[in-house]
Design a protein around this motif. Structure first.
Motif, PDB file in Angstrom:
ATOM      1  N   THR A 126      24.715 -49.598-120.427  1.00  0.00           N
ATOM      2  CA  THR A 126      23.824 -48.844-121.335  1.00  0.00           C
ATOM      3  C   THR A 126      22.906 -49.897-121.821  1.00  0.00           C
ATOM      4  OG1 THR A 126      24.972 -49.331-123.151  1.00  0.00           O
ATOM      5  CG2 THR A 126      25.525 -47.379-122.232  1.00  0.00           C
ATOM      6  N   LEU A 127      21.563 -49.417-122.164  1.00  0.00           N
ATOM      7  CA  LEU A 127      20.615 -50.503-122.632  1.00  0.00           C
ATOM      8  C   LEU A 127      20.033 -49.924-123.771  1.00  0.00           C
ATOM      9  CD1 LEU A 127      18.715 -52.854-121.474  1.00  0.00           C
ATOM     10  CD2 LEU A 127      17.123 -51.012-120.499  1.00  0.00           C
ATOM     11  N   LYS A 128      19.857 -50.958-124.747  1.00  0.00           N
ATOM     12  CA  LYS A 128      19.110 -50.828-126.163  1.00  0.00           C
ATOM     13  C   LYS A 128      17.848 -50.532-125.987  1.00  0.00           C
ATOM     14  CE  LYS A 128      19.972 -50.552-130.677  1.00  0.00           C
ATOM     15  NZ  LYS A 128      20.367 -49.543-130.917  1.00  0.00           N
ATOM     16  N   SER A 129      17.200 -49.574-126.696  1.00  0.00           N
ATOM     17  CA  SER A 129      15.549 -49.312-126.786  1.00  0.00           C
ATOM     18  C   SER A 129      15.266 -49.470-128.059  1.00  0.00           C
ATOM     19  CB  SER A 129      15.387 -47.984-125.910  1.00  0.00           C
ATOM     20  OG  SER A 129      15.642 -46.939-126.758  1.00  0.00           O
TER      21      SER A 129
ATOM     22  N   GLU B 198      17.362 -41.423-121.996  1.00  0.00           N
ATOM     23  CA  GLU B 198      17.224 -42.010-123.129  1.00  0.00           C
ATOM     24  C   GLU B 198      17.785 -41.068-124.260  1.00  0.00           C
ATOM     25  OE1 GLU B 198      13.687 -42.366-126.697  1.00  0.00           O
ATOM     26  OE2 GLU B 198      13.425 -41.045-124.843  1.00  0.00           O
ATOM     27  N   HIS B 199      18.875 -41.665-125.154  1.00  0.00           N
ATOM     28  CA  HIS B 199      19.306 -40.988-126.362  1.00  0.00           C
ATOM     29  C   HIS B 199      18.343 -41.129-127.498  1.00  0.00           C
ATOM     30  CE1 HIS B 199      21.900 -39.844-129.611  1.00  0.00           C
ATOM     31  NE2 HIS B 199      22.302 -38.827-128.716  1.00  0.00           N
TER      32      HIS B 199
ATOM     33  N   ASN C 283      20.618 -42.581-131.143  1.00  0.00           N
ATOM     34  CA  ASN C 283      21.345 -43.975-131.189  1.00  0.00           C
ATOM     35  C   ASN C 283      20.281 -45.035-130.394  1.00  0.00           C
ATOM     36  OD1 ASN C 283      21.582 -43.712-128.553  1.00  0.00           O
ATOM     37  ND2 ASN C 283      23.955 -43.281-128.586  1.00  0.00           N
ATOM     38  N   LYS C 284      19.195 -44.635-129.582  1.00  0.00           N
ATOM     39  CA  LYS C 284      18.376 -45.486-129.075  1.00  0.00           C
ATOM     40  C   LYS C 284      18.986 -46.396-127.968  1.00  0.00           C
ATOM     41  CE  LYS C 284      15.339 -45.903-133.317  1.00  0.00           C
ATOM     42  NZ  LYS C 284      14.721 -46.703-134.394  1.00  0.00           N
ATOM     43  N   LYS C 285      19.636 -45.671-127.162  1.00  0.00           N
ATOM     44  CA  LYS C 285      20.091 -46.237-126.171  1.00  0.00           C
ATOM     45  C   LYS C 285      19.650 -45.476-124.865  1.00  0.00           C
ATOM     46  CE  LYS C 285      24.348 -47.966-127.772  1.00  0.00           C
ATOM     47  NZ  LYS C 285      26.189 -48.062-127.697  1.00  0.00           N
TER      48      LYS C 285
ATOM     49  N   PHE D 299      21.251 -44.427-121.223  1.00  0.00           N
ATOM     50  CA  PHE D 299      22.289 -44.330-120.360  1.00  0.00           C
ATOM     51  C   PHE D 299      21.966 -44.251-118.855  1.00  0.00           C
ATOM     52  CE2 PHE D 299      23.214 -43.040-124.599  1.00  0.00           C
ATOM     53  CZ  PHE D 299      24.661 -43.489-124.685  1.00  0.00           C
TER      54      PHE D 299
END
Length: 188
Positions: free
Chosen positions: A151-154, A130-131, A134-136, A138
């Protein structure tokens, strides 16, 4: 009994090894060669008997020999996470994540700030991380040693991130969210 961490034989429940207390420890993980642990603060002695203070030390401790195989000092605090086969360990700091191969005690860094939760897939092929800014989420392929384009949005920052045995990715911020069959999608 001496201060430290005791390793017990699962059959006899006898203590088979004591890891001496070396400082304030923050995390432990099993590795391919024994235990890796992170000590935030500790002291050691030089060959001439002088005390040397150390900070943010990551050590690989061999249970067979009872010796420290590798010790590295880092510039800042970290958290550890291990793959289910104990081959890989992530050491995450504010500025980067180091991926360590515990079989040959080598590693490399993924230079990305603000990495939060990390999770190894059940087959130990993919590392999700998780980043926090930027709430993604990886994905990194452990076989090819390359970032995957998926990538996936969180809703982040996440409290938990983990894979189920059948390849679903589960995230938790305020609620648990299941991303079904994500492992197959990531590896396409």
């Amino acid at each position: 009994m001496a201060a430290g961490t005791y390793i017990f034989d699962a059959n006899t429940l006898q203590a088979i090894r004591v890891i001496p207390k070396v400082g304030m420890r923050e995390s432990y993980v099993w590795s391919a060669q024994g235990i890796m642990f992170y000590a935030e603060k500790m002291k050691t002695q030089s060959s001439d008997g002088k005390t040397i203070p150390l900070k943010n030390l990551l050590m690989a401790f061999d249970l067979q020999t009872g010796k420290v195989k590798v010790a590295r000092e880092y510039p800042e605090n970290m958290s550890l996470n291990a793959s289910s086969d104990h081959r890989y360990v992530t050491a995450t700091t504010k500025g980067y994540m180091e991926l360590l191969d515990t079989q040959n005690l080598t590693g490399f860094r993924i230079l990305m700030k603000n990495i939060g939760q990390t999770a190894f897939s059940a087959n130990n092929r993919v590392l999700a991380f998780e980043h926090q800014v930027n709430k993604k989420i990886f994905f990194f392929d452990l076989q090819t040693k390359k970032m995957l384009p998926y990538t996936l949005k969180s809703e982040g920052p996440l409290e938990n991130l983990f894979w189920t045995p059948d390849g679903d990715l589960v995230t938790e911020d305020l609620l648990f969210t299941v991303k079904p069959n994500l492992l197959a999608a990531v590896l396409k």
